[in-house]
Design a protein around this motif. Structure first.
Motif, PDB file in Angstrom:
ATOM      1  N   LEU A  37       0.860  -1.182   0.000  1.00  0.00           N
ATOM      2  CA  LEU A  37       0.000   0.000   0.000  1.00  0.00           C
ATOM      3  C   LEU A  37       0.897   1.233   0.000  1.00  0.00           C
ATOM      4  CD1 LEU A  37      -2.498  -1.085   2.798  1.00  0.00           C
ATOM      5  CD2 LEU A  37      -2.964  -1.011   0.355  1.00  0.00           C
ATOM      6  N   VAL A  38       0.770   2.068  -1.025  1.00  0.00           N
ATOM      7  CA  VAL A  38       1.539   3.303  -1.112  1.00  0.00           C
ATOM      8  C   VAL A  38       0.661   4.426  -0.561  1.00  0.00           C
ATOM      9  CG1 VAL A  38       2.764   4.888  -2.651  1.00  0.00           C
ATOM     10  CG2 VAL A  38       2.764   2.435  -3.136  1.00  0.00           C
ATOM     11  N   LYS A  39       1.217   5.239   0.314  1.00  0.00           N
ATOM     12  CA  LYS A  39       0.465   6.288   0.993  1.00  0.00           C
ATOM     13  C   LYS A  39      -0.270   7.185   0.000  1.00  0.00           C
ATOM     14  CE  LYS A  39       0.974  10.115   4.201  1.00  0.00           C
ATOM     15  NZ  LYS A  39       1.895  10.988   4.892  1.00  0.00           N
ATOM     16  N   ASP A  40      -1.559   7.383   0.253  1.00  0.00           N
ATOM     17  CA  ASP A  40      -2.434   8.271  -0.525  1.00  0.00           C
ATOM     18  C   ASP A  40      -2.534   7.912  -1.998  1.00  0.00           C
ATOM     19  OD1 ASP A  40      -3.042   9.794   1.763  1.00  0.00           O
ATOM     20  OD2 ASP A  40      -1.266  11.045   1.478  1.00  0.00           O
ATOM     21  N   LYS A  41      -2.348   6.638  -2.347  1.00  0.00           N
ATOM     22  CA  LYS A  41      -2.489   6.190  -3.731  1.00  0.00           C
ATOM     23  C   LYS A  41      -3.689   5.244  -3.833  1.00  0.00           C
ATOM     24  CE  LYS A  41       1.004   8.430  -5.254  1.00  0.00           C
ATOM     25  NZ  LYS A  41       0.806   9.616  -6.069  1.00  0.00           N
ATOM     26  N   PRO A  42      -4.506   5.392  -4.883  1.00  0.00           N
ATOM     27  CA  PRO A  42      -5.755   4.612  -4.984  1.00  0.00           C
ATOM     28  C   PRO A  42      -5.574   3.229  -5.601  1.00  0.00           C
ATOM     29  CG  PRO A  42      -5.656   6.184  -6.766  1.00  0.00           C
ATOM     30  CD  PRO A  42      -4.426   6.423  -5.914  1.00  0.00           C
ATOM     31  N   PHE A  43      -4.604   2.470  -5.122  1.00  0.00           N
ATOM     32  CA  PHE A  43      -4.399   1.119  -5.623  1.00  0.00           C
ATOM     33  C   PHE A  43      -3.703   0.276  -4.570  1.00  0.00           C
ATOM     34  CE2 PHE A  43      -0.925   3.805  -7.211  1.00  0.00           C
ATOM     35  CZ  PHE A  43       0.181   3.176  -6.671  1.00  0.00           C
ATOM     36  N   VAL A  44      -3.770  -1.034  -4.783  1.00  0.00           N
ATOM     37  CA  VAL A  44      -3.085  -2.020  -3.950  1.00  0.00           C
ATOM     38  C   VAL A  44      -2.218  -2.841  -4.897  1.00  0.00           C
ATOM     39  CG1 VAL A  44      -3.363  -4.008  -2.431  1.00  0.00           C
ATOM     40  CG2 VAL A  44      -5.008  -2.127  -2.324  1.00  0.00           C
ATOM     41  N   GLU A  45      -0.937  -2.966  -4.592  1.00  0.00           N
ATOM     42  CA  GLU A  45      -0.023  -3.760  -5.412  1.00  0.00           C
ATOM     43  C   GLU A  45       0.148  -5.146  -4.799  1.00  0.00           C
ATOM     44  OE1 GLU A  45       3.843  -2.028  -5.923  1.00  0.00           O
ATOM     45  OE2 GLU A  45       3.032  -0.072  -6.435  1.00  0.00           O
ATOM     46  N   VAL A  46       0.222  -6.156  -5.658  1.00  0.00           N
ATOM     47  CA  VAL A  46       0.556  -7.501  -5.213  1.00  0.00           C
ATOM     48  C   VAL A  46       1.739  -7.963  -6.046  1.00  0.00           C
ATOM     49  CG1 VAL A  46      -0.207  -9.883  -4.960  1.00  0.00           C
ATOM     50  CG2 VAL A  46      -1.822  -8.016  -4.573  1.00  0.00           C
ATOM     51  N   GLU A  47       2.835  -8.272  -5.374  1.00  0.00           N
ATOM     52  CA  GLU A  47       4.036  -8.778  -6.040  1.00  0.00           C
ATOM     53  C   GLU A  47       4.255 -10.203  -5.546  1.00  0.00           C
ATOM     54  OE1 GLU A  47       8.737  -8.147  -5.272  1.00  0.00           O
ATOM     55  OE2 GLU A  47       7.571  -6.323  -5.495  1.00  0.00           O
ATOM     56  N   TRP A  48       4.235 -11.147  -6.464  1.00  0.00           N
ATOM     57  CA  TRP A  48       4.390 -12.543  -6.063  1.00  0.00           C
ATOM     58  C   TRP A  48       5.618 -13.153  -6.711  1.00  0.00           C
ATOM     59  CZ3 TRP A  48       3.982 -15.906 -10.189  1.00  0.00           C
ATOM     60  CH2 TRP A  48       3.321 -15.423 -11.322  1.00  0.00           C
ATOM     61  N   THR A  49       6.210 -14.093  -5.979  1.00  0.00           N
ATOM     62  CA  THR A  49       7.395 -14.775  -6.447  1.00  0.00           C
ATOM     63  C   THR A  49       7.215 -16.275  -6.246  1.00  0.00           C
ATOM     64  OG1 THR A  49       8.742 -12.883  -5.787  1.00  0.00           O
ATOM     65  CG2 THR A  49       9.904 -14.950  -6.217  1.00  0.00           C
ATOM     66  N   VAL A  50       7.395 -17.030  -7.307  1.00  0.00           N
ATOM     67  CA  VAL A  50       7.333 -18.484  -7.237  1.00  0.00           C
ATOM     68  C   VAL A  50       8.603 -19.035  -7.867  1.00  0.00           C
ATOM     69  CG1 VAL A  50       6.145 -20.561  -7.984  1.00  0.00           C
ATOM     70  CG2 VAL A  50       4.825 -18.553  -7.339  1.00  0.00           C
ATOM     71  N   GLY A  51       9.323 -19.837  -7.126  1.00  0.00           N
ATOM     72  CA  GLY A  51      10.496 -20.500  -7.681  1.00  0.00           C
ATOM     73  C   GLY A  51      11.764 -20.153  -6.948  1.00  0.00           C
ATOM     74  N   PRO A  52      12.785 -20.896  -7.207  1.00  0.00           N
ATOM     75  CA  PRO A  52      12.782 -22.084  -8.052  1.00  0.00           C
ATOM     76  C   PRO A  52      12.009 -23.216  -7.378  1.00  0.00           C
ATOM     77  CG  PRO A  52      14.929 -21.824  -7.019  1.00  0.00           C
ATOM     78  CD  PRO A  52      14.124 -20.612  -6.663  1.00  0.00           C
ATOM     79  N   ILE A  53      11.202 -23.883  -8.174  1.00  0.00           N
ATOM     80  CA  ILE A  53      10.334 -24.953  -7.674  1.00  0.00           C
ATOM     81  C   ILE A  53      11.185 -26.194  -7.418  1.00  0.00           C
ATOM     82  CG2 ILE A  53       8.385 -26.442  -8.215  1.00  0.00           C
ATOM     83  CD1 ILE A  53       7.316 -24.089  -9.930  1.00  0.00           C
ATOM     84  N   PRO A  54      11.096 -26.754  -6.219  1.00  0.00           N
ATOM     85  CA  PRO A  54      11.907 -27.944  -5.921  1.00  0.00           C
ATOM     86  C   PRO A  54      11.436 -29.148  -6.734  1.00  0.00           C
ATOM     87  CG  PRO A  54      10.401 -27.496  -4.114  1.00  0.00           C
ATOM     88  CD  PRO A  54      10.271 -26.348  -5.086  1.00  0.00           C
ATOM     89  N   LYS A  55      12.373 -29.966  -7.112  1.00  0.00           N
ATOM     90  CA  LYS A  55      12.037 -31.177  -7.868  1.00  0.00           C
ATOM     91  C   LYS A  55      12.025 -32.357  -6.918  1.00  0.00           C
ATOM     92  CE  LYS A  55      14.044 -29.528 -12.142  1.00  0.00           C
ATOM     93  NZ  LYS A  55      15.056 -29.752 -13.171  1.00  0.00           N
ATOM     94  N   GLY A  56      11.119 -33.279  -7.194  1.00  0.00           N
ATOM     95  CA  GLY A  56      11.126 -34.508  -6.403  1.00  0.00           C
ATOM     96  C   GLY A  56      10.111 -34.582  -5.406  1.00  0.00           C
TER      97      GLY A  56
END
Length: 188
Positions: free
Chosen positions: A169-188
């Motif tokens: 949430l950025v102060k006084d800004k009309p949006f919500v950011e979502v930053e996602w990270t997947v990986g490295p995915i384990p094998k096995g």
């Protein structure tokens, strides 16, 4: 080796507001200086930026509701992670239903075919939906860190070594950011 090159070893994040005119540019210089106040890393049950509020359930460490302060509307909010186990080919018990021959195939999951192994997933937040999704971590509760600064508030949730996201949430800004990270995915 390639993953080591992509790893972010930054120890700090610099956030500031920069007024830049339309079709213009700005030049900013960052220099080492004295210490500045560091944001709080306590775990509040609500965070806000003036436009939106996010409610956090401390028993699950999950965001449960979002409130739009301009319209005064509160809605349920949920970000959940899960994955399907892919089939290596052969017979998958319990998948044939009335046509058991469809449960057996030599086709494995690959680049152009997605063939899940439809055995039920391990217990976690998806088990209540009786789906075939597996939770990407050791438990159904992510690690939660809330960092509140003068410009940005971040809700950081860590589900496992390979699944994280940050709701910002950025102060006084009309949006919500979502930053996602997947990986490295384990094998096995």
């Amino acid at each position: 080796q390639a993953l080591a090159e992509l790893r972010n070893n930054a120890s700090h994040i610099l956030s500031f507001q920069a007024p830049v005119p339309a079709l213009g540019y700005g030049v900013f210089k960052v220099e080492a200086g004295g210490s500045a106040p560091v944001g709080s890393d306590s775990k509040p049950s609500t965070v806000t930026n003036g436009y939106y509020s996010l409610d956090i359930d401390p028993s699950t460490n999950e965001i449960t509701h979002i409130t739009n302060h301009r319209s005064n509307v509160t809605s349920e909010f949920s970000i959940q992670w899960g994955y399907y186990q892919s089939s290596t080919g052969g017979c998958t018990p319990g998948t044939g239903g009335f046509e058991p021959w469809k449960a057996c195939s030599t086709q494995a999951s690959g680049a152009y075919i997605f063939r899940p192994n439809t055995e039920k997933g391990i217990p976690g937040p998806f088990s209540k939906y009786d789906t075939d999704l597996f939770y990407p971590g050791p438990s159904g509760k992510p690690t939660l860190e809330v960092v509140q600064g003068p410009v940005v508030t971040e809700v950081r949730q860590i589900y496992s070594d390979w699944v994280t996201h940050v709701v910002r949430l950025v102060k006084d800004k009309p949006f919500v950011e979502v930053e996602w990270t997947v990986g490295p995915i384990p094998k096995g």
